[in-house]
Structure formats: structure tokens, C-alpha cells
Scaffold this active site. Sequence first.
Site, PDB file in Angstrom:
ATOM      1  N   LYS A  54      16.108  21.779 -11.159  1.00  0.00           N
ATOM      2  CA  LYS A  54      15.447  20.511 -11.480  1.00  0.00           C
ATOM      3  C   LYS A  54      16.316  19.531 -12.242  1.00  0.00           C
ATOM      4  O   LYS A  54      17.107  19.881 -13.106  1.00  0.00           O
ATOM      5  CB  LYS A  54      14.209  20.791 -12.341  1.00  0.00           C
ATOM      6  CG  LYS A  54      13.142  21.558 -11.602  1.00  0.00           C
ATOM      7  CD  LYS A  54      12.250  20.661 -10.810  1.00  0.00           C
ATOM      8  CE  LYS A  54      11.208  20.092 -11.755  1.00  0.00           C
ATOM      9  NZ  LYS A  54      10.277  19.251 -11.027  1.00  0.00           N
ATOM     10  N   SER A 113      14.962  21.568 -16.353  1.00  0.00           N
ATOM     11  CA  SER A 113      13.790  22.384 -16.633  1.00  0.00           C
ATOM     12  C   SER A 113      14.255  23.698 -17.242  1.00  0.00           C
ATOM     13  O   SER A 113      15.303  24.225 -16.875  1.00  0.00           O
ATOM     14  CB  SER A 113      13.033  22.643 -15.335  1.00  0.00           C
ATOM     15  OG  SER A 113      12.241  23.808 -15.454  1.00  0.00           O
ATOM     16  N   HIS A 170       0.837  -1.219   0.000  1.00  0.00           N
ATOM     17  CA  HIS A 170       0.000   0.000   0.000  1.00  0.00           C
ATOM     18  C   HIS A 170       0.865   1.261   0.000  1.00  0.00           C
ATOM     19  O   HIS A 170       0.417   2.312   0.473  1.00  0.00           O
ATOM     20  CB  HIS A 170      -0.940   0.030   1.217  1.00  0.00           C
ATOM     21  CG  HIS A 170      -1.643  -1.264   1.462  1.00  0.00           C
ATOM     22  ND1 HIS A 170      -2.860  -1.565   0.914  1.00  0.00           N
ATOM     23  CD2 HIS A 170      -1.276  -2.367   2.168  1.00  0.00           C
ATOM     24  CE1 HIS A 170      -3.235  -2.789   1.285  1.00  0.00           C
ATOM     25  NE2 HIS A 170      -2.277  -3.288   2.040  1.00  0.00           N
ATOM     26  N   GLU A 191       9.855   8.240 -16.909  1.00  0.00           N
ATOM     27  CA  GLU A 191       8.528   8.830 -17.143  1.00  0.00           C
ATOM     28  C   GLU A 191       8.031   8.515 -18.547  1.00  0.00           C
ATOM     29  O   GLU A 191       6.863   8.185 -18.758  1.00  0.00           O
ATOM     30  CB  GLU A 191       8.581  10.351 -16.945  1.00  0.00           C
ATOM     31  CG  GLU A 191       8.634  10.770 -15.493  1.00  0.00           C
ATOM     32  CD  GLU A 191       8.758  12.276 -15.369  1.00  0.00           C
ATOM     33  OE1 GLU A 191       7.790  12.907 -14.932  1.00  0.00           O
ATOM     34  OE2 GLU A 191       9.818  12.829 -15.705  1.00  0.00           O
TER      35      GLU A 191
END
Length: 467
Positions: free
Chosen positions: A289, A283, A162, A296
Site C-alpha cells: 500500500k 500500511s 456524474h 485524505e
Amino acid sequence: MTENSNTDKPWGGRFSESTDAFVEAFTASVNFDRRLYQYDIQGSQAHARMLAKVGVLSDAERDIILEGLDRIGQAIAQGEFEWSVRLEDVHMNIEARLTALIGEAGKKLHTGRSRNDQVATDLRLYLREQIDAVCAEIRRLQNGLLLIAEREAETIMPGFTHLQVAMPVTFGHHMLAWFENLQRDHQRLLECRKRVNIMPLGAAALAGTSFPIDRHYTAKLLGFDCPTENSLDAVSDRDFAIEFCSCAALVLVHLSRFSEELILWASAQFDFIDLPDRFCTGSSIMPQKKNPDVPELVRGKSGRVIGHLVGLLTLMKGQPLAYNKDNQEDKEPLFDSVDTLLGCLRAFADMVPALQVRTESMRRAAASGYATATDLADYLVRKGVAFRDAHEIVGMAVRAGIETGRDLSEMQLAELQSLSPVIQSDVFQVLTVEGSVSARNHFGGTAPEQVRAAVARARNRLRDSGN
Ligand code: ARG
């Protein structure tokens, strides 16, 4: 009536007006099926050899056809072939060029076959080769996982259920879980390959041919296991492609889940791993970043292949026997599934061995989430307490820990003894994360010793059977 300019088309004879220009473009597949050219040439060469063997072509005709097809193959490979949408597909483009090159003999190549069995054969030859390439990439990734599993056999991380800290596990053990997923993926692809490697050629349009063809001979030349049993099935079946897409979708579902973990782990909140800079991008606005783009994208691309699987199932579901033009729509989803899968596997096989593990940070997370609560319950059971009572006692210990901001291993012996008198000072061995993982020392367990043994077995499995 438009003037008939269809005379250059292999099927032009029956037509009295030219194809509508839009329809010509709409029905053509050459812009995407041209990538089958080498398989089309292989298939045609085997067909020509077989026709000569059974006496339908002379040996001289066969030789001139083989040579002409070789020349066409070279021209295409060198980008010197002019594809024509007027000639609809890869098959007619190559055949028309052959006749232009070698004359009369070229016109005889299509004896005893149809584009229907031709395209089904090309697609199987293509897919067989792609399955082998996919399997090789899966193996490369699996070997990378084994390297990390061995290196990190003792590295402790929190195991989750979980997405809540559950019990400590070793990072090596976690990597081996993905190894097993890929092992099944590889097996599935080899199973699928068996059903791909069957030859439709000779089914012709749908009913076979009146020429005395030797399909077993052609199958042998092309490395197929056998010819298809039924000509109607041969030209209409695309379930081999659907089966491949289903295998591909599963591989990508696995990689997508693995991606999700890498993305979480690379975040500042988890701080479990560092993805090498070469697999990340920055970024354009936020200078700090470093984004985990590769995982992804893999997670995102898995959606395409799942979509292609559903698309192909839907393409097939309403078709009566035998061949229907619908089937021309099988190629783009199949090609994109293969490309996407190969790309994602390649990215993972390159990236995984380069993962940097933040050992301290992972250990800290495992030691702070009451991950050894089950170990304490098991300890009580070994001292004679019933498991349900032990569960209750440990629950109270955890609550006390939460109230005072301490892990179980940080509590005083007297405090623990006030919850159960059977607790002795040996309890602190089982409350450490190291004690917890090494206690799970059975086949398939997370103990470092078991991880090393599992890596050794995995290497043997890869060596022995490819399975
Ligand atoms: N381009 C076609 C396909 O991909 C080849 C077979 C066409 N056969 C036909 N009878 N129109 O399916």
C-alpha cells in the site's frame, strides 16, 4: 465565607470572597488567548502613545510603559514569562506584569479602555496578519497550478460529469478550474480583510470614555483603516471572525473536492497520477500500500472548519448588545480555523507542483469512453442534420460500438455511413481525442492553445492587482 484573596486581581476591589477555584479555571482564557500577546502589546503601546498625545499620560510615563511592554514581549517570546490562570486572560497577565515591572505608570495604562475593546482589537490585529499569510499560501498554490497547467496544456484526460466519462479535456484546463476557485477565494479574503481592518479601541467597555481620546490617531498607529463608528457595535461584533471562517470553509471545500479527485486519480483503477512518496504513507499490515494521506486529511480537516463556522454563528445568534462573556468562546474556533487552513494550503502548495501525470493512461481512458460522441453529433450538424436527429444517430453508433467492444474512432466508414449518408472520411479527424479538444478553441475552452493563453492571462492577473 472564604477569605478574600482576590486583592491581586485588577477587579478585586468590589469582591468580598475569593473566586471559586473551579470557576477561576472555568472562566480563564489565558491558556488559549496568550497567543494574542504580541497584538495585545502592540495595541497597548498605541494606546499609551495616544494617551500621551492627548495629555492623559506624561511623555515620561508613556516611555516607561512602552519600554516595559517591549521587555514583556521579549520575555514571552523567549518562553520566560510565567502565565497565571488567576489573572484570567492575556490582557490582565500582561498588565499585571507591567505594573510589577514599572510601578505606578503601569497602573495608568488601562485609562480610557476596557478589556472589551482591547480583546476585539487584538483579535482584529491577529486576523489581519493571518489573512495576509493565508493569501500568500493561496498564491503559492495558484502558481503551482499554473506551472502544471502550462506543462500539461496538451495532455488529454477524460472530463467527467456524474463521474462518467463525458468529453475529452486537457489536464491543464482541469488544473485551471481549481486556479479559478482559488482566485475567488483570494478575492473573498481581501474583501473580508477590509471589514477586519477597523479599530474597536476607544469603545471601552461599551459606551466610550470620558477622556479626550484621539481614536483616529490610535487607528493610524495600528495600521487600521479607521475607528469603528459605534461603540456598542465595536465591542460586540464578531461577524468579522464569522466572515473569515466562512471564507476559510469555502477554501477548504474547494481543497476537499480537489483532494477527492487526487485520491481517485491515484488509485489503480484510475491510474491518472502518481503522488510523490514524500506525501504518502504505507500500511502497517499490507506491504503493497501507498496511501494518499495528505489529500485524505485535507478532505477530513475541511469538516473542522465548516464546524467552526456553524459553531461561531450559533455562539452569536442569541446575544444582546453589547459585550457578553460568550465572546470569549470565539477564539479557539477561530485559531483552529486559521491553523487548519494554513496547514492544508501549505500541504497543497508543496504537493501540487510535484504531481506526476500518467499521460498514456489518461489518454487511454479518454479514448475509450465514447468521449467524442458529442463531436460526432456536432459533425453531423455541420453537415446539415438537425441536432436532435444527430443525437439519435450517434446514440445508435455508440450502441453498435458497445455491442462489439469498439470506440467510435475504431468503426468502419461504411458502418457509420449506414447510420447517416452525410458521413465522409473526414469524420475520423473529429473522432480523435486530440481533434475533440483542439476544436474547443474559444475563450474559456479546453484547447491547448486556449490553456496557454489562459495561463498567460492568469499570470497577468496575479501580477497586476493581486486579484
Ligand atoms: N477574555 C475576555 C474575552 O476573551 C476578555 C474580555 C473580558 N471582558 C470582561 N468584561 N469580562 O472575551
